[in-house]
Enzyme design. Structure first.
Site, PDB file in Angstrom:
ATOM      1  N   ALA A  31       0.782  -1.226  -0.065  1.00 43.69           N
ATOM      2  CA  ALA A  31       0.097  -0.046   0.081  1.00 43.69           C
ATOM      3  C   ALA A  31       0.857   1.297   0.073  1.00 43.69           C
ATOM      4  O   ALA A  31       1.894   1.551   0.591  1.00 43.69           O
ATOM      5  CB  ALA A  31      -0.944  -0.185   1.106  1.00 43.69           C
ATOM      6  N   ALA A  32       0.358   2.329  -0.762  1.00 43.56           N
ATOM      7  CA  ALA A  32       1.408   3.485  -0.951  1.00 43.56           C
ATOM      8  C   ALA A  32       1.440   4.345   0.409  1.00 43.56           C
ATOM      9  O   ALA A  32       2.361   4.887   0.723  1.00 43.56           O
ATOM     10  CB  ALA A  32       0.632   4.373  -1.964  1.00 43.56           C
ATOM     11  N   CYS A  33       0.166   3.958   1.171  1.00 42.66           N
ATOM     12  CA  CYS A  33       0.146   5.013   2.587  1.00 42.66           C
ATOM     13  C   CYS A  33       1.111   3.968   3.504  1.00 42.66           C
ATOM     14  O   CYS A  33       1.466   4.557   4.664  1.00 42.66           O
ATOM     15  CB  CYS A  33      -1.048   4.688   3.058  1.00 42.66           C
ATOM     16  SG  CYS A  33      -1.972   3.079   3.021  1.00 42.66           S
ATOM     17  N   HIS A  34       1.869   2.992   3.242  1.00 40.17           N
ATOM     18  CA  HIS A  34       2.775   2.350   4.078  1.00 40.17           C
ATOM     19  C   HIS A  34       4.445   2.442   3.374  1.00 40.17           C
ATOM     20  O   HIS A  34       5.124   1.693   3.946  1.00 40.17           O
ATOM     21  CB  HIS A  34       2.746   0.713   4.154  1.00 40.17           C
ATOM     22  CG  HIS A  34       1.284   0.362   4.735  1.00 40.17           C
ATOM     23  ND1 HIS A  34       0.536  -0.821   4.605  1.00 40.17           N
ATOM     24  CD2 HIS A  34       0.365   1.414   5.515  1.00 40.17           C
ATOM     25  CE1 HIS A  34      -0.512  -0.767   5.355  1.00 40.17           C
ATOM     26  NE2 HIS A  34      -0.667   0.581   5.928  1.00 40.17           N
ATOM     27  N   SER A  35       4.599   3.448   2.640  1.00 46.24           N
ATOM     28  CA  SER A  35       5.941   3.616   2.028  1.00 46.24           C
ATOM     29  C   SER A  35       7.197   3.877   2.793  1.00 46.24           C
ATOM     30  O   SER A  35       7.937   4.103   2.305  1.00 46.24           O
ATOM     31  CB  SER A  35       5.810   4.368   0.784  1.00 46.24           C
ATOM     32  OG  SER A  35       5.370   6.021   1.433  1.00 46.24           O
TER      33      SER A  35
END
Length: 450
Positions: free
Chosen positions: A391-395
């Site tokens: 997920a992009a929010c976990h980058s």
């Protein structure tokens, strides 16, 4: 001024004619230079040219307040009406079922806020007072059920309710065999105080499609058998990753609420919430208060241009979904075949393949096995590929493997090497050839360094 759903009689509006779905999107150009190939469409998609055009037109010609009765306002109201109808048809609903939001996060928060408020009011009504009574030894806190692989806009909302003592929460684990939420596990988690079951329609990292229809059928059976004093269990699915890739029909699924996110299907960064007959069959309790827009469910002057773009994106999905889905599946299968041909089956592990489960046609989660081949390291070394490890929010989580993959039973060292590759409408076989070549060269380079 509260919005009405009668079609405007002063204007006639039709969306412009559509070109073939294989539009002139240049994913190389939008992906940081001509040598880069974008394959992170589960994170976000570029706006379709048709979407850009209607957004631009709305900004120029429909800048008026939709609550006004002069021409620019009437144009804005007309656009909103037709966009609402297009979005509703995309998910099998009617125009009155759609509430516009700023995006998926707001839509998801609105559902949880509504479920908790509805529980409180139901309990007050049943008890005849605001006093707290013991229910099955647990007190009268509302109880919410979610899976342990939800997007953060669900997971963190539920955790915050738990932290603040506003709700009890059960995080139902997905099966380590199928990577799905199993229906029986959801049913087993239900309590007398359960007020909401919220399970995503498709996982953003593995692409696994959840059995939402079966869950809804079983929960509705429980609802029929509940005592009159027990609150109804509301049903929600976050369909952000599914819309535009597979057929989504809210009524067939049996949900009360369904979250719609524009930038996942070539629309703008805005969203909507499907609510089955809002305010009548299904409760909605607003988080904001203001001028009465969206029937007071979500007041605030409507963002006409973004709503226009969302409506156009929805129309494209309704007209072209079969072609989109066929293309996604063809390209993803070609990608997986190429990976196996280049690396061999002993070097590749597909983290999106689970027996007995279906997954999104565009999503390939894989690990290239070997020391020093952590997903982030591979991606940062690649010359062409633009993808993600999850997920992009976990980058910002370093080399920590995805908790989603670990929850699905993927071993730690395999999950650490994971790459999520998600293809789009304009991804070609030539793109796949270049990406697999890029991965081969990168792995050879990293193995030499090791």
């Amino acid at each position: 001024m509260a919005e009405k759903f009668d079609p405007p009689i002063t204007l006639s509006h039709n969306f412009p004619s559509l070109h073939h779905w294989d539009s002139h999107l240049d994913h190389h150009a939008v992906a940081d230079g001509p040598d880069r190939i974008y394959m992170d469409y589960n994170a976000t998609t570029p706006a379709d040219p048709e979407v850009i055009r209607v957004v631009t037109d709305a900004l120029m010609d429909a800048w008026g307040n939709p609550s006004s009765n002069y021409l620019p306002g009437l144009k804005a109201r007309d656009i909103i009406y037709h966009s609402r109808d297009a979005i509703a048809r995309m998910v099998g609903g009617k125009a009155a079922d759609i509430i516009f939001t700023s995006g998926g996060t707001e839509a998801n928060n609105l559902v949880f806020h509504t479920a908790v408020e509805h529980f409180k009011k139901s309990m007050i009504s049943a008890e005849g007072s605001t006093s707290s009574k013991q229910t099955n030894g647990r007190g009268s806190l509302p109880h919410v059920i979610i899976s342990n692989v939800e997007h953060d806009s669900i997971k963190l909302t539920a955790e915050n309710l738990l932290k603040e003592g506003k709700a009890d929460v059960t995080f139902v684990p997905v099966s380590k065999v199928t990577a799905r939420v199993e229906v029986e596990d959801v049913i087993a988690a239900i309590r007398p105080t359960t007020c909401l079951v919220s399970i995503m329609l498709a996982n953003n990292e593995t692409g696994i499609i959840m059995p939402i229809k079966d869950i809804c059928q079983r929960v509705n059976e429980v609802n029929k058998q509940r005592a009159a004093s027990a609150p109804r269990i509301l049903l929600h699915t976050d369909a952000a990753q599914a819309i535009g890739k597979i057929r989504v029909d809210a009524h067939e699924l049996g949900v009360d609420y369904l979250t719609i996110v524009g930038h996942k299907f070539y629309g703008p960064r805005t969203g909507a919430l499907f609510v089955n007959d809002p305010g009548k069959s299904t409760p909605v309790y607003p988080m904001f208060f203001g001028g009465g827009q969206e029937r007071n469910f979500r007041p605030g002057t409507e963002n006409t241009a973004m709503i226009a773009g969302l409506g156009k994106a929805a129309e494209l999905v309704s007209l072209n979904l079969a072609e989109y889905e066929t293309h996604f599946l063809e390209i993803r299968c070609y990608l997986e075949q190429k990976l196996l041909a280049v690396f061999g089956k002993d070097k590749i592990h597909f983290n999106s393949h689970f027996p007995g489960s279906n997954n999104l046609p565009n999503t390939c989660n894989l690990s290239i096995l070997g020391r020093g081949l952590q997903g982030r390291r591979v991606l940062s070394t690649c010359r062409r590929l633009l993808a993600s490890v999850g997920a992009a929010c976990h980058s910002d989580r370093g080399d920590q493997p995805s908790h989603i993959l670990l929850s699905c039973g993927i071993p730690f060292d395999v999950a650490t090497n994971a790459l999520r590759i998600s293809v789009g409408r304009s991804t070609s076989r030539e793109d796949v050839d270049l990406v697999v070549e890029d991965l081969r060269d990168t792995v050879e380079q990293l193995e030499r360094m090791n």
